[in-house]
Design a protein around this motif. Structure first.
Motif, PDB file in Angstrom:
ATOM      1  N   SER A 180      -6.512   4.157   8.148  1.00 48.36           N
ATOM      2  CA  SER A 180      -5.420   4.161   8.744  1.00 48.36           C
ATOM      3  C   SER A 180      -4.209   5.593   8.078  1.00 48.36           C
ATOM      4  CB  SER A 180      -4.077   3.023   8.124  1.00 48.36           C
ATOM      5  OG  SER A 180      -4.386   3.098   6.965  1.00 48.36           O
ATOM      6  N   GLY A 181      -4.623   6.270   7.419  1.00 45.15           N
ATOM      7  CA  GLY A 181      -3.429   7.094   7.058  1.00 45.15           C
ATOM      8  C   GLY A 181      -4.306   8.356   8.246  1.00 45.15           C
ATOM      9  N   LYS A 200      -4.425   6.380  13.496  1.00 40.97           N
ATOM     10  CA  LYS A 200      -3.472   6.445  13.801  1.00 40.97           C
ATOM     11  C   LYS A 200      -3.829   7.683  14.487  1.00 40.97           C
ATOM     12  CE  LYS A 200      -1.286  10.053  10.384  1.00 40.97           C
ATOM     13  NZ  LYS A 200      -1.476  10.518   8.755  1.00 40.97           N
TER      14      LYS A 200
END
Length: 319
Positions: free
Chosen positions: A199-200, A232
């Protein structure tokens, strides 16, 4: 002109200067010529006929469940295949077989008359279809089409879920469409959870157009992947042409390079750019996070592009 027309139809205006109007996000309702919103009524699989289909040229009564379907728009072959239905005649069958491996597998062995990229109306007539499912690029030929068979006209690049349901309504496969979409949503939820550890990390989708130039999109067409899988996006990415230097400045952690079927790169993009210092400066290259996708349909509005797309993305990022 022929090459340009082919590209417009298949990838629905994905190149720079042609991308307006083909975004993944669309108005909630397509408008008919009279300005009325297109509507859809659920009948269930194989449900009652006759039924009235509202589309871009008004209304068409489909008297009975069509058995011989003609699809003079290449993307609608994709939707029909997802619904386990195959047309008797369609646009671009040979183009699909040579350039679009995912859809090619679906239609392999099916007896589909190739109408060509410039749709041959005489061949269409000879196919004797029960229904013609055409796109708005043939709107000016609507009267000619209706002389061959009842015809409905849908947008070329509407929201893929809506288009799937519209086509399902015409052919009496609403339940199949619902099950396909439910399974897609189930997998998206599952894969989003599995990819939470990414997610990052930024993810970007591009197509290589040669001479160290890329095409990128920021118009919503990749929302089923970004939003659906929790990926992302790269900050600052825009639509259009992007130089290698500009791509390196964006520096995505993961880079998906989609095959450009009109300008394929021998050996792939990684091989072509392996000597470039700019290319090798990118995080995605350094960490072996560049993924080359053989099927060029991912940026398009097709259902199969989304269904197969989440599988390919999961395979790449789930490692």
């Amino acid at each position: 002109m022929k090459s340009k027309t082919m590209f417009n139809i298949i990838l629905v205006l994905v190149m720079t200067g042609l991308i307006a109007g083909c975004g993944g996000t669309s108005p909630e309702h397509a408008k008919t010529d009279e300005g009325k919103a297109s509507t859809s009524t659920s009948y269930g699989d194989g449900g009652s006929y006759p039924r009235t289909i509202t589309h871009l040229k008004g209304e068409t009564v489909v008297k009975e469940k069509p058995l011989k379907i003609a699809a003079p728009y290449i993307s609608f072959v994709d939707y029909l295949a997802v619904l386990d239905e195959y047309p008797v005649a369609a646009q671009g069958v040979e183009i699909i077989s040579r350039n679009f491996p995912n859809l090619s597998k679906r239609i392999a062995g099916k007896d589909i008359m190739d109408l060509g990229m410039q749709v041959d109306l005489e061949k269409l007539l000879a196919a004797e279809p029960d229904i013609i499912i055409a796109a708005d690029d043939m709107k000016d030929q609507y009267e000619k089409l209706t002389q061959i068979a009842p015809t409905v006209i849908f947008p070329q690049a509407d929201d893929w879920r809506k288009t799937l349901r519209q086509i399902a309504e015409v052919i009496g496969k609403e339940d199949k469409a619902d099950s396909v979409l439910a399974e897609f949503d189930r997998k998206s939820t599952e894969y989003k959870e599995k990819l939470a550890f990414r997610s990052g990390e930024s993810v970007m989708f591009v197509m290589y157009s040669g001479k160290e130039q890329f095409i990128t999109w920021n118009d919503g067409r990749f929302d089923p992947f970004y939003k659906g899988l929790g990926l992302k996006p790269v900050n600052g990415a825009a639509d259009g042409q992007l130089s290698l230097e500009s791509l390196a400045a964006l520096n995505p952690d993961h880079l998906f390079v989609i095959n450009n079927w009109q300008n394929p790169i021998q050996g792939g993009v990684k091989k072509a750019l392996e000597a470039s210092k700019v290319w090798n400066s990118m995080n995605s290259v350094k960490n072996n996070h560049v993924y080359e996708l053989a099927d060029p349909s991912l940026p398009g509005p097709m259902a199969l592009a989304k269904i197969d797309g989440i599988e390919e993305i999961m395979k790449a990022l789930g490692k």
